[in-house]
Design a protein around this motif. Structure first.
Motif, short mmCIF file in Angstrom:
data_model
loop_
_atom_site.label_atom_id
_atom_site.label_comp_id
_atom_site.label_asym_id
_atom_site.label_seq_id
_atom_site.Cartn_x
_atom_site.Cartn_y
_atom_site.Cartn_z
N LYS A 45 0.81 -1.23 0.00
CA LYS A 45 0.00 0.00 0.00
C LYS A 45 0.84 1.27 0.00
O LYS A 45 1.69 1.48 0.87
CB LYS A 45 -0.92 0.01 1.23
CG LYS A 45 -1.75 -1.27 1.38
CD LYS A 45 -2.74 -1.18 2.53
CE LYS A 45 -3.97 -0.38 2.12
NZ LYS A 45 -4.99 -0.41 3.21
N ARG A 53 -6.23 5.81 -3.28
CA ARG A 53 -4.98 5.14 -3.66
C ARG A 53 -5.28 3.86 -4.43
O ARG A 53 -4.59 3.52 -5.38
CB ARG A 53 -4.16 4.81 -2.41
CG ARG A 53 -3.70 6.05 -1.67
CD ARG A 53 -3.20 5.68 -0.30
NE ARG A 53 -4.27 5.01 0.46
CZ ARG A 53 -4.06 4.23 1.51
NH1 ARG A 53 -2.82 3.99 1.91
NH2 ARG A 53 -5.07 3.69 2.15
N GLY A 54 -6.32 3.14 -3.98
CA GLY A 54 -6.69 1.88 -4.63
C GLY A 54 -6.95 2.10 -6.11
O GLY A 54 -6.38 1.42 -6.97
N SER A 94 -6.27 -9.43 4.23
CA SER A 94 -7.47 -9.93 4.90
C SER A 94 -8.45 -10.44 3.85
O SER A 94 -8.47 -9.96 2.72
CB SER A 94 -8.16 -8.80 5.67
OG SER A 94 -7.25 -8.16 6.54
N GLU A 99 -17.66 -4.52 3.11
CA GLU A 99 -16.89 -3.31 3.38
C GLU A 99 -17.83 -2.22 3.90
O GLU A 99 -18.79 -1.87 3.23
CB GLU A 99 -16.19 -2.81 2.10
CG GLU A 99 -15.14 -3.79 1.57
CD GLU A 99 -14.24 -3.16 0.51
OE1 GLU A 99 -13.05 -3.47 0.50
OE2 GLU A 99 -14.74 -2.36 -0.30
N ASP A 205 -8.31 0.38 6.65
CA ASP A 205 -7.69 1.63 6.23
C ASP A 205 -7.83 2.59 7.41
O ASP A 205 -8.65 2.35 8.31
CB ASP A 205 -8.39 2.18 4.97
CG ASP A 205 -7.62 3.32 4.31
OD1 ASP A 205 -6.50 3.64 4.78
OD2 ASP A 205 -8.15 3.91 3.34
P1 GDP Z 1 -7.83 3.88 -0.55
O1 GDP Z 1 -8.20 3.51 -1.94
O2 GDP Z 1 -6.80 4.96 -0.54
O3 GDP Z 1 -9.00 4.23 0.30
O4 GDP Z 1 -7.10 2.58 0.09
P2 GDP Z 1 -7.70 1.39 0.97
O5 GDP Z 1 -6.73 1.04 2.02
O6 GDP Z 1 -9.07 1.69 1.45
O7 GDP Z 1 -7.76 0.18 -0.06
C1 GDP Z 1 -8.60 0.23 -1.20
C2 GDP Z 1 -9.30 -1.07 -1.41
O8 GDP Z 1 -8.35 -2.12 -1.54
C3 GDP Z 1 -10.18 -1.50 -0.25
O9 GDP Z 1 -11.45 -0.91 -0.31
C4 GDP Z 1 -10.24 -2.99 -0.46
O10 GDP Z 1 -11.25 -3.33 -1.37
C5 GDP Z 1 -8.90 -3.32 -1.06
N1 GDP Z 1 -8.03 -3.91 -0.01
C6 GDP Z 1 -7.25 -3.27 0.87
N2 GDP Z 1 -6.67 -4.12 1.74
C7 GDP Z 1 -7.12 -5.35 1.39
C8 GDP Z 1 -6.91 -6.68 1.92
O11 GDP Z 1 -6.21 -6.91 2.92
N3 GDP Z 1 -7.54 -7.71 1.29
C9 GDP Z 1 -8.33 -7.51 0.20
N4 GDP Z 1 -8.93 -8.56 -0.34
N5 GDP Z 1 -8.57 -6.29 -0.32
C10 GDP Z 1 -7.97 -5.24 0.27
#
Ligand code: GDP
Ligand code: MN
Length: 384
Positions: A45, A53-54, A94, A99, A205
């Motif tokens: 990440k 970011r995703g 995980s 969500e 997150d």
């Molecule tokens: P953001 O896009 O900056 O808000 O970053 P996040 O940490 O919320 O991650 C974005 C998305 O990646 C999440 O909504 C999840 O769907 C996915 N994600 C993040 N961590 C995991 C994990 O441990 N397992 C899985 N399967 N998906 C994850």
């Protein structure tokens, strides 16, 4: 001060909120080492203080060493909405069944804290908020009463999470509220808050914004520091405890009181000049404060003249004038000064300044005249 995700998670963990084990790293080799140690799959990440970011490709799942290396080298150095990725958070992945979204922030209009919880969390929460505001359950919390468990449970029920998530969500939200209040945050947000297939609720997150005004009672915050993008002048001002905002004009501004400082910027603009900064030295304009303020202004190469605008209230005019005179003995200024001193004992103050007046130190009785003079001097400085 905004925290990176991994720092927010450290804070959450201190308040008993379940987060995944992981490691913050700043090189590809360290990322791979951490991933191998945590065991696969892991999530790689990007640590930047911006959401989404995703979607930008800054969050990737790695199933083995090779994938960890590929993702780490792709994400390090990546530019996400103008933020360059220098740190990665490698986290044990995980399994996600659902969500959710959870946050606390201040509702200034209601003069209460506001909690928001939704069963429709994840990367599209902004869209949910815009198109289906009813999908977000809200709770207003009187800071004096706090968040009682029964009110929290009722709130969770309204959000219609999976019933298996209720107990875990209640526990996390109560801890999150403590992290928000006792932690002196302006905002805490978990998106996604997940329900795992095993029925565990867990923060995936973390978005945390700390209230800088509370920094004095949090020595432990220093470990989060060093990430704000202050320019050199703002850094100097911060060290001196001054309320300073750097701008790009040529007239350095010092005023007492935020309102007067803002009006001073306006008046300088009105007479055709441009302020180099906003600086409020507060109520006491003694020599130390004034010298500190002048040092900061003096460090700004763009400054061609300095406009000190003081309205004496509780602070008397002669004290202000003495402070200015003493400060001038300590700081060697590059630019000329224009002073407007008014309010309590202004006459006495101006009498003190009179003995020190020159073409480098001018005193004017009104704000407008002083602004005009400061702007003229700044123009003359530029032409030189
Ligand atoms: P953001 O896009 O900056 O808000 O970053 P996040 O940490 O919320 O991650 C974005 C998305 O990646 C999440 O909504 C999840 O769907 C996915 N994600 C993040 N961590 C995991 C994990 O441990 N397992 C899985 N399967 N998906 C994850
Ligand atoms: Mn997120």
């Amino acid at each position: 001060m905004d925290l990176f995700e991994y720092q927010g998670k450290q804070l959450f963990a201190r308040f008993g909120i379940p987060v995944s084990p992981g490691a913050a790293v700043s090189s590809v080799d360290a990322a791979v080492e951490a991933a191998d140690r945590l065991g696969y799959p892991v999530v790689v990440k990007a640590q930047v203080q911006v959401g989404g970011r995703g979607k930008a490709g800054g969050v990737k799942l790695a199933n083995n060493t090779e994938e960890a290396r590929t993702h780490a080298s792709n994400i390090l150095g990546m530019d996400i909405k103008g933020h360059v990725v220098r740190v990665l958070w490698i986290e044990k992945a995980s399994d996600i069944e659902q969500e959710y979204y959870a946050s606390f922030t201040l509702d200034r209009a209601a003069k209460q804290h506001l909690g928001m919880l939704s069963a429709r969390g994840g990367v599209d929460i902004e869209q949910v908020a815009a198109e289906e505001p009813d999908a977000i359950a809200r709770i207003h919390i009187d800071p004096v009463d706090g968040l009682p468990e029964d009110a929290c449970r009722e709130w969770v029920t309204r959000a219609r999470l999976d019933p298996r998530a209720t107990d875990g969500a209640v526990a996390i939200l109560l801890s999150l509220y403590r992290a928000y209040t006792e932690g002196d945050a302006d905002l805490v947000e978990i998106n996604p808050l997940i329900l795992t297939p095993e029925g565990n609720v867990h923060a995936l997150d973390a978005k945390v914004s700390l209230d800088d005004n509370a920094a004095y009672r949090h020595p432990e915050w220093s470990e989060f520091g060093g990430q704000e993008s202050l320019d050199r002048r703002e850094q100097l001002a911060k060290e001196r405890g001054l309320q300073y905002v750097g701008l790009d004009g040529t007239v350095g501004i010092i005023a007492n009181g935020a309102g007067l400082a803002m009006s001073t910027c306006d008046v300088v603009n009105q007479v055709g000049g441009s302020p180099a900064n906003f600086l409020d030295i507060g109520g006491g304009a003694n020599a130390d404060v004034m010298a500190g303020a002048l040092e900061v202004i003096n460090s700004d190469d763009n400054v061609q003249s300095i406009f000190i605008n003081i309205f004496g209230g509780i602070t008397r005019g002669e004290e202000v004038a003495k402070g200015i005179v003493q400060a001038l003995e300590r700081v060697e200024l590059r630019a000329p000064i224009v002073i407007r001193l008014d309010g309590t004992n202004a006459e006495e103050g101006r009498a003190i300044l009179k003995d020190h007046e020159s073409d480098r130190l001018v005193s004017k009785p009104t704000m407008l005249e002083a602004a005009r003079t400061a702007v003229e001097l700044a123009g003359a400085g530029e032409a030189r």
